[in-house]
Design an enzyme around this catalytic site. Structure first.
Site, PDB file in Angstrom:
ATOM      1  CG  ASP A 203       9.380 -38.243 -37.604  1.00 21.69           C
ATOM      2  OD1 ASP A 203       8.313 -39.134 -37.267  1.00 21.69           O
ATOM      3  OD2 ASP A 203      10.534 -39.146 -37.524  1.00 21.69           O
TER       4      ASP A 203
ATOM      5  CG  HIS B  92       4.456 -37.940 -40.098  1.00 17.50           C
ATOM      6  ND1 HIS B  92       4.320 -37.746 -38.920  1.00 17.50           N
ATOM      7  CD2 HIS B  92       5.776 -38.067 -40.312  1.00 17.50           C
ATOM      8  CE1 HIS B  92       5.547 -37.982 -38.329  1.00 17.50           C
ATOM      9  NE2 HIS B  92       6.410 -38.155 -39.269  1.00 17.50           N
TER      10      HIS B  92
END
Length: 335
Positions: A111, A312
């Site tokens: 991320d 994610h």
């Protein structure tokens, strides 16, 4: 029955090191003379995001070090918003690598950590000899000003706001999150995880409706399979103690980063690299062109892996696959 190699691996150790942030908290596991692998978490997490990787890397002979990025967890939290610009975070990583005697180090991020890792490798190739990116593809510096790009993400006339734009004004997102940190985090993690994300056609949790909140689009009352109640307690406990401002200040420096890195516009990362993404991660849809450009932007790429059925939170949703890919890639690097 003899113990396994992992059983014999020393337990993870917590340390605080002086860095430009003030002090950086890290958790390390593995032999001190092993190759250094620096692990950088994303938003809204902490070193704990790497709990599945630390013992596996250590058992393979690597000195695995997961930090709390400045503004998070037990690391220092400078007061000024502009103290969270990208080059400041790179300086923290350099200080950690140098303090641990690990040059050249491998840097791996997820991320925001992926972007921090990429810029660390781009701007300090003397310190970081290889880079692994999880979740967020590498996009070279340059192009339009970020605030202008994000302002256009929702489209004209929709009345919606992209979450990055929503985070820009100090205090606004904090007012939504901090009255119930644990509940907000549970919803955020569920919204971006493959097994709990909203169904196709549901309001997109990456956008905020006019006068609304992010949370109203999160799934309620469900945790993704990778997140146990104890895990949530650990992650929420840090933010309940520190607040969210330090973490959100990263988003509030994107235009400053754009100016700071103008000299690297369009630059490729030449060191050996790796990418792992989740097939159901919205980042891959938004940045599909960045992945297609890897032959030019990551000429040292040794593997690009898209995990089916993964959202994610790559290294937590699919820890076994992530560990296997990381170990294979690390084994291919010069030692």
């Amino acid at each position: 029955m003899s113990p396994t190699t992992q059983d014999r691996t020393p337990a993870p150790a917590h340390r605080l090191l002086p860095t430009p942030a003030g002090r950086t908290h890290l958790v390390e596991q593995g032999p001190h003379d092993g190759p250094l692998v620096l692990l950088l978490h994303g938003f809204p997490e902490s070193w704990y995001a790497w709990r599945h990787q630390l013992p596996v890397l250590a058992a393979a002979g690597y000195r695995a070090v997961a930090i709390d990025v400045r503004g998070y967890g037990r690391s220092s939290k400078p007061e000024s918003v502009d103290a969270y610009r990208m080059l400041d975070l790179v300086a923290d990583n350099v200080a950690v690598a140098e303090a641990l005697g690990g040059r050249p180090a491998v840097v791996v991020g997820h991320d925001w950590g992926a972007t921090i890792a990429a810029v660390s490798a781009l701007t300090r190739p003397d310190v970081f000899g290889a880079v692994g990116l999880l979740g967020v593809p590498y996009t070279p510096p340059g192009g339009p000003r970020p605030s202008e790009v994000f302002a256009r993400m929702a489209g004209e006339g929709t009345g919606e706001e992209f979450y990055v734009s929503y985070f820009q004004r100090p205090g606004r997102a904090e007012a939504e999150i901090e009255p119930d940190v644990r509940g907000w985090l549970a919803g955020f993690y569920a919204a971006l995880s493959a097994d709990t994300m909203p169904a196709p056609g549901a309001p997109d949790p990456h956008f905020v409706g006019a006068g609304g909140t992010m949370r109203e689009r999160f799934p309620a009352g469900v945790l993704p399979s990778w997140l146990g109640e104890r895990d949530l307690d650990v992650l929420a406990g840090e933010f309940e103690r520190t607040g969210l401002t330090g973490a959100l200040n990263r988003y509030r420096n994107m235009d400053r980063d754009w100016a700071d890195l103008a000299g690297f516009a369009g630059a490729a990362i030449k060191q050996p690299s790796l990418f792992i993404g989740g097939a159901r991660d919205a980042s891959l849809a938004w940045l599909a062109d960045a992945v297609k450009a890897y032959p030019e932007t990551l000429p040292g790429l040794r593997g690009s892996h898209i995990l089916d059925g993964c959202g994610h939170f790559v290294q937590q949703e699919r820890p076994d696959d992530t560990n296997r890919i990381l170990l294979d890639w690390l084994a291919s690097l010069p030692r």
